[in-house]
Design a protein around this motif. Structure first.
Motif, PDB file in Angstrom:
ATOM      1  N   ARG A  80       0.859  -1.186   0.000  1.00 56.80           N
ATOM      2  CA  ARG A  80       0.000   0.000   0.000  1.00 56.80           C
ATOM      3  C   ARG A  80       0.893   1.233   0.000  1.00 56.80           C
ATOM      4  O   ARG A  80       1.671   1.447   0.934  1.00 56.80           O
ATOM      5  CB  ARG A  80      -0.933  -0.004   1.218  1.00 56.80           C
ATOM      6  CG  ARG A  80      -1.909   1.152   1.262  1.00 56.80           C
ATOM      7  CD  ARG A  80      -3.126   0.803   2.129  1.00 56.80           C
ATOM      8  NE  ARG A  80      -2.729   0.400   3.467  1.00 56.80           N
ATOM      9  CZ  ARG A  80      -2.696   1.227   4.513  1.00 56.80           C
ATOM     10  NH1 ARG A  80      -3.038   2.499   4.363  1.00 56.80           N
ATOM     11  NH2 ARG A  80      -2.342   0.783   5.704  1.00 56.80           N
ATOM     12  N   THR A  89      -3.202   0.719  -3.552  1.00 56.92           N
ATOM     13  CA  THR A  89      -3.072  -0.631  -2.999  1.00 56.92           C
ATOM     14  C   THR A  89      -2.908  -1.619  -4.142  1.00 56.92           C
ATOM     15  O   THR A  89      -3.750  -1.676  -5.042  1.00 56.92           O
ATOM     16  CB  THR A  89      -4.308  -0.999  -2.168  1.00 56.92           C
ATOM     17  OG1 THR A  89      -4.484  -0.030  -1.121  1.00 56.92           O
ATOM     18  CG2 THR A  89      -4.152  -2.379  -1.550  1.00 56.92           C
ATOM     19  N   PRO A 194      -6.704  -8.863  -1.607  1.00 61.39           N
ATOM     20  CA  PRO A 194      -7.051  -7.991  -2.718  1.00 61.39           C
ATOM     21  C   PRO A 194      -6.708  -8.638  -4.051  1.00 61.39           C
ATOM     22  O   PRO A 194      -5.720  -9.343  -4.176  1.00 61.39           O
ATOM     23  CB  PRO A 194      -6.191  -6.753  -2.451  1.00 61.39           C
ATOM     24  CG  PRO A 194      -5.060  -7.235  -1.605  1.00 61.39           C
ATOM     25  CD  PRO A 194      -5.612  -8.354  -0.790  1.00 61.39           C
ATOM     26  N   SER A 196      -7.110  -6.771  -7.192  1.00 62.06           N
ATOM     27  CA  SER A 196      -6.831  -5.787  -8.223  1.00 62.06           C
ATOM     28  C   SER A 196      -6.274  -4.526  -7.584  1.00 62.06           C
ATOM     29  O   SER A 196      -6.335  -4.341  -6.363  1.00 62.06           O
ATOM     30  CB  SER A 196      -8.097  -5.467  -9.020  1.00 62.06           C
ATOM     31  OG  SER A 196      -9.088  -4.939  -8.162  1.00 62.06           O
ATOM     32  N   SER A 198      -6.197  -0.767  -6.490  1.00 61.46           N
ATOM     33  CA  SER A 198      -7.188   0.240  -6.096  1.00 61.46           C
ATOM     34  C   SER A 198      -6.481   1.549  -5.766  1.00 61.46           C
ATOM     35  O   SER A 198      -5.374   1.550  -5.222  1.00 61.46           O
ATOM     36  CB  SER A 198      -8.010  -0.230  -4.892  1.00 61.46           C
ATOM     37  OG  SER A 198      -7.181  -0.368  -3.753  1.00 61.46           O
ATOM     38  N   ARG A 200      -7.177   5.490  -4.090  1.00 58.33           N
ATOM     39  CA  ARG A 200      -8.058   6.372  -3.320  1.00 58.33           C
ATOM     40  C   ARG A 200      -7.401   7.752  -3.212  1.00 58.33           C
ATOM     41  O   ARG A 200      -6.235   7.860  -2.847  1.00 58.33           O
ATOM     42  CB  ARG A 200      -8.311   5.802  -1.923  1.00 58.33           C
ATOM     43  CG  ARG A 200      -9.125   6.724  -1.022  1.00 58.33           C
ATOM     44  CD  ARG A 200      -9.180   6.223   0.400  1.00 58.33           C
ATOM     45  NE  ARG A 200      -9.823   7.180   1.285  1.00 58.33           N
ATOM     46  CZ  ARG A 200      -9.202   8.194   1.868  1.00 58.33           C
ATOM     47  NH1 ARG A 200      -7.894   8.382   1.674  1.00 58.33           N
ATOM     48  NH2 ARG A 200      -9.863   9.014   2.662  1.00 58.33           N
TER      49      ARG A 200
END
Length: 223
Positions: A80, A89, A194, A196, A198, A200
């Motif tokens: 991350r 991530t 997880p 895929s 991601s 934010r």
């Protein structure tokens, strides 16, 4: 008679990588901004307090974003990357490459590149590490055999960014090896990890910085 509950899969805390110099510099900058801006807001006259408040509203989120916020978290499943305005991530199975040239970069299997602000590359450190390795090769021209070589010792002689990237590459190799060995996982374990990439956005920092900048423009335009 109920069947015994299978033991839960062990979880490991994230390994954290960040720049201590960036954190120290950010704290000093925040103290300076609050000192000067607070003094102007409390003792200023006319439009000065409003300008000071708008300037602080703009500067504080930007300083936090570029100094205190950047950090890299890594565990056995994913990495991350918390950059100034985004948090990315990426599961290890989606990582194609990790490079440290003039900046630390992660490449996904889809070809997307993400910089890691928390792992700055110091060319000065890299040159010092190269000189140490060169001196060691002169002192020990025959080198050490692979039986006696200490991998941790070789890492300690690397520059900080190169050492962190080497640690992250080991996590990538370990995760991909484990994924290949355990391809037939249960549906529950697949959902827990997880699958895929991601991204934010840090709107909690972007919004006040934009509001402060707009206030500054309005105050200067109407002044």
């Amino acid at each position: 008679m109920t069947s015994p509950t299978p033991p839960a899969e062990p979880t490991y805390a994230d390994r954290t990588f960040r720049s201590p110099a960036g954190v120290v510099g950010g704290v000093l900058l925040l103290v300076l901004i609050c000192w000067i801006g607070g003094d102007a807001a409390l003792r200023g006259h006319g439009r000065v307090p409003w300008l000071a408040l708008a300037g602080m509203l703009t500067a504080v989120p930007l300083v936090v974003a570029f100094t205190l916020r950047p950090v890299v978290f890594a565990n056995d499943r994913r990495i991350r990357i918390r950059n100034p305005f985004r948090t990315i991530t990426v599961p290890w199975t989606e990582v194609a490459d990790l490079r440290a040239g003039y900046s630390s970069e992660l490449f996904t299997e889809g070809g997307t590149k993400y910089q890691m602000w928390a792992v700055p590359v110091s060319l000065r450190q890299r040159k010092r590490a190269a000189r140490r390795q060169s001196r060691q090769s002169v002192d020990d021209p025959y080198g050490r055999t692979s039986v006696h070589a200490d991998v941790r010792d070789s890492k300690a002689r690397m520059a900080t960014a190169d050492r962190i990237m080497a640690d992250l590459r080991e996590l990538v190799e370990r995760a991909k090896t484990g994924a290949a060995a355990g391809a037939a996982k249960s549906a529950e374990s697949q959902e827990a990890s997880p699958s895929s990439v991601s991204v934010r956005w840090a709107y909690e920092l972007i919004a006040p910085a934009v509001v402060g900048a707009v206030l500054l423009v309005v105050l200067f335009a109407t002044g």
